[in-house]
Every structure is written in structure tokens, then in C-alpha cells.
Design an enzyme around this catalytic site. Structure first.
Site, mmCIF file in Angstrom:
data_model
loop_
_atom_site.group_PDB
_atom_site.id
_atom_site.type_symbol
_atom_site.label_atom_id
_atom_site.label_comp_id
_atom_site.label_asym_id
_atom_site.label_seq_id
_atom_site.Cartn_x
_atom_site.Cartn_y
_atom_site.Cartn_z
ATOM 1 N N HIS A 119 66.074 -3.224 26.427
ATOM 2 C CA HIS A 119 67.337 -2.573 26.812
ATOM 3 C C HIS A 119 67.805 -1.526 25.798
ATOM 4 C CE1 HIS A 119 68.326 -6.237 29.598
ATOM 5 N NE2 HIS A 119 67.401 -5.450 30.090
ATOM 6 N N GLY A 184 68.002 -18.063 24.168
ATOM 7 C CA GLY A 184 69.336 -17.467 24.229
ATOM 8 C C GLY A 184 69.507 -16.410 25.293
ATOM 9 N N ALA A 228 70.353 -21.774 19.091
ATOM 10 C CA ALA A 228 69.118 -21.137 18.640
ATOM 11 C C ALA A 228 68.983 -21.238 17.127
ATOM 12 C CB ALA A 228 69.112 -19.667 19.076
HETATM 13 P P1 OAD Z 1 73.851 -13.578 28.576
HETATM 14 O O1 OAD Z 1 75.218 -13.424 28.001
HETATM 15 O O2 OAD Z 1 73.686 -13.392 30.033
HETATM 16 O O3 OAD Z 1 73.278 -15.002 28.212
HETATM 17 C C1 OAD Z 1 73.316 -15.520 26.907
HETATM 18 C C2 OAD Z 1 72.826 -16.953 26.961
HETATM 19 O O4 OAD Z 1 72.774 -17.435 25.630
HETATM 20 C C3 OAD Z 1 73.754 -17.880 27.752
HETATM 21 O O5 OAD Z 1 72.986 -18.609 28.700
HETATM 22 C C4 OAD Z 1 74.335 -18.814 26.680
HETATM 23 O O6 OAD Z 1 74.487 -20.135 27.139
HETATM 24 C C5 OAD Z 1 73.292 -18.762 25.602
HETATM 25 N N1 OAD Z 1 73.799 -18.973 24.239
HETATM 26 C C6 OAD Z 1 75.001 -18.655 23.716
HETATM 27 N N2 OAD Z 1 75.067 -18.963 22.436
HETATM 28 C C7 OAD Z 1 73.870 -19.510 22.101
HETATM 29 C C8 OAD Z 1 73.311 -20.039 20.913
HETATM 30 N N3 OAD Z 1 73.988 -20.063 19.772
HETATM 31 N N4 OAD Z 1 72.052 -20.516 20.965
HETATM 32 C C9 OAD Z 1 71.343 -20.508 22.119
HETATM 33 N N5 OAD Z 1 71.822 -20.024 23.272
HETATM 34 C C10 OAD Z 1 73.062 -19.517 23.268
HETATM 35 O O7 OAD Z 1 72.891 -12.608 27.740
HETATM 36 P P2 OAD Z 1 71.454 -12.058 28.124
HETATM 37 O O8 OAD Z 1 70.659 -13.082 28.849
HETATM 38 O O9 OAD Z 1 70.893 -11.483 26.881
HETATM 39 O O10 OAD Z 1 71.960 -5.948 29.617
HETATM 40 O O11 OAD Z 1 71.841 -10.897 29.113
HETATM 41 C C11 OAD Z 1 70.848 -10.079 29.590
HETATM 42 C C12 OAD Z 1 71.370 -8.680 29.761
HETATM 43 O O12 OAD Z 1 72.545 -8.708 30.554
HETATM 44 C C13 OAD Z 1 71.830 -8.019 28.483
HETATM 45 O O13 OAD Z 1 70.764 -7.432 27.754
HETATM 46 C C14 OAD Z 1 72.763 -6.965 28.991
HETATM 47 C C15 OAD Z 1 73.514 -7.773 30.011
HETATM 48 O O14 OAD Z 1 74.035 -7.076 31.090
HETATM 49 C C16 OAD Z 1 72.385 -4.695 29.662
HETATM 50 O O15 OAD Z 1 73.437 -4.345 29.150
HETATM 51 C C17 OAD Z 1 71.439 -3.799 30.373
#
Ligand code: OAD
Length: 242
Positions: A119, A184, A228
Site C-alpha cells: 500500500h 495483525g 503481536a
Molecule cells: P485493520 O485495522 O483492518 O486490522 C488490524 C487488525 O490488527 C485487527 O484485526 C486487530 O484486531 C488487530 N490488532 C490490533 N492490535 C493488535 C496487536 N497489538 N497485535 C495483533 N493484532 C492486533 O488493518 P489492516 O488489516 O492492516 O489500506 O487493514 C488493511 C488495509 O485497510 C490498510 O492497509 C488500509 C486500510 O484501509 C489502505 O489504506 C489502502
């Protein structure tokens, strides 16, 4: 974290590891995630206002203000134990490829090399190649010093293609791995979310580490609920204790 005998063997035999990361791996550094019920960025901001090419066309200042704030935050925080553990593991393996949806650059600051950024990267700019809306006051927008073209952050917005070649490289990495981790990420944003499924289809085991269940959880070879910063180092220690 209870690592069963099957996983212990997979970890100790693994030599080529691909790790898909999302916002959750940076959460303990103080970078907000996107989709969490409280404090998620998409809970507080509408992506239509800050993360689409149309939002930039209509109001580039607002978009820049949001990214300038996130850029500054990403500069002020430090990588955490999850990022460091991947670097440590990469030194013990013949090959470890990080594929990240994060734009914060924390993997690289921790020492990961050749990171595939699906991204983009919030610390870089590139030329905005669309027109701005006629009524926009474009004075004081960041501009290319050579051509004067209006700049935008070099990240992927909704409705945009991934950086050229990034997904192809990520798929190739997955296909040549003998173990995949998903750390994560809510595992809902495509095409990144398809990568662990690609691994499973090829019978490459997938270990998920996430704070909450995701659509990947029921199909992952192993899954661990938790942070994580704690679980990635534990997994890496277990891989090393052969
Ligand atoms: P999300 O915010 O969708 O998901 C983050 C995940 O990390 C969630 O399922 C949380 O439960 C988990 N989480 C939070 N804190 C954590 C920790 N300390 N240890 C382990 N897990 C934890 O973020 P992404 O999956 O990265 O794209 O989102 C994908 C994309 O959606 C991003 O890159 C962004 C967004 O729209 C764009 O902007 C194009």
C-alpha cells in the site's frame, strides 16, 4: 501461547518464511489501526474524505493535513518487539520476506530488508496525476521542485491499483515459501487478503497472529489470539530452539 508438536516441527524446519503484516503489528508502537471498534481510523474518519483520489481532487489540503499528521506520528514512534523479532528470525533463516500493508516504514526502521509494501509508504510523495477541482485554491500545496506538479502521498487509496509489480512479487514470495505468517491484519482488504489463501491452496502452512478472529482464522493452519509484540517473539524463540 501453546505451541503444539506439529507447529514446533514446522517452525524448526522452516527455511523460507513469508510474513504478511497489517496495522496490528504497529499498534503497540502507537500507530492507530483502521477497523477496530474503538479508535480505528475508519471509525473517526470517512475514507471518502481522506483516502480516495476524488477526496484529493475536491480538497487536497484536508487530505494533506491528515497524511501530514499520520506521517509525523509514524516518525515519532519506534518499532516494537514484533518488528524486531522478524528481523532476528530473518538472520537465522535462509530467507524471510516481509509483505506489508502498512505504510509507516517501521519494518524497515527495525532492520527488515527488501520489504514488499503493498500500500505504498507514507514518508514518500509522488505526483498527483489527476486534475484538481476547478474551485480548489492550490497555493501552498506541496509541489515537485523540478516540474511544479502537485504532490500527493505515495500510498494506495481506495479504488487505486497497487504499486506496479508489488502483488506479483508478493504472490511469487508466497509460492516459494515453506511457511507463512499473517500478523495483525483483519484479512479483509483485497488483494492482500488473498495471499494466505494462496499459500493454503498450495499446502503451505499458515499461522495467524491477531488480536481478534478474522475471516482467515477458521482456515489458518494454526491461529493465536493476542498481541503481536508478545506472540511473534514467542514464535520466533520456538523456531530457534531446535
Ligand atoms: P485493520 O485495522 O483492518 O486490522 C488490524 C487488525 O490488527 C485487527 O484485526 C486487530 O484486531 C488487530 N490488532 C490490533 N492490535 C493488535 C496487536 N497489538 N497485535 C495483533 N493484532 C492486533 O488493518 P489492516 O488489516 O492492516 O489500506 O487493514 C488493511 C488495509 O485497510 C490498510 O492497509 C488500509 C486500510 O484501509 C489502505 O489504506 C489502502
Amino acid at each position: 501461547m501453546v505451541i503444539d508438536e506439529g507447529l514446533r516441527q514446522v517452525l524448526q524446519r522452516a527455511n523460507r518464511v513469508v510474513v504478511l503484516t497489517g496495522a496490528g503489528i504497529s499498534a503497540e508502537s502507537g500507530v492507530p489501526t483502521f477497523r477496530e471498534a474503538q479508535d480505528g481510523l475508519w471509525d473517526q474518519y470517512d475514507p471518502e474524505d481522506v483516502a480516495t483520489p476524488e477526496a484529493f481532487q475536491r480538497n487536497p489540503r484536508r487530505v494533506w493535513a491528515w497524511y501530514a499528521h499520520r506521517r509525523q506520528l509514524a516518525q515519532e514512534v519506534e518499532p516494537n518487539a514484533g518488528h524486531w523479532a522478524l528481523v532476528e528470525w530473518s538472520r537465522a533463516l535462509s530467507w524471510l520476506q516481509v509483505v506489508t500493508q502498512n505504510v509507516d516504514g517501521l519494518h524497515q526502521r527495525a532492520g527488515s530488508e527488501h520489504v514488499i509494501e503493498l500500500h505504498g509508504n507514507i514518508h514518500r510523495d509522488r505526483v498527483f496525476d489527476g486534475p484538481l477541482a476547478a474551485e480548489v485554491d492550490d497555493a501552498e500545496l506541496p509541489r515537485c521542485p523540478e516540474t511544479g506538479a502537485v504532490l500527493r502521498p505515495d500510498v494506495v487509496w481506495f479504488g487505486e491499483q497497487l504499486p506496479e509489480g508489488a502483488m506479483e512479487q508478493a504472490v511469487a514470495a508466497v509460492r516459494s515459501a515453506d511457511l507463512m505468517l499473517s500478523v495483525g491484519t483483519s484479512a479483509v482488504v483485497q488483494p492482500a487478503a488473498s495471499l494466505p489463501l494462496e499459500a493454503l491452496e498450495r499446502e503451505i502452512p499458515v499461522v495467524e497472529i491477531n488480536a481478534e478472529p478474522t475471516p482467515l482464522t477458521p482456515v489458518a493452519s494454526w491461529h493465536f489470539l493476542g498481541s503481536a509484540g508478545e506472540l511473534v517473539p514467542t514464535l520466533v524463540r520456538s523456531a530457534a530452539s531446535g
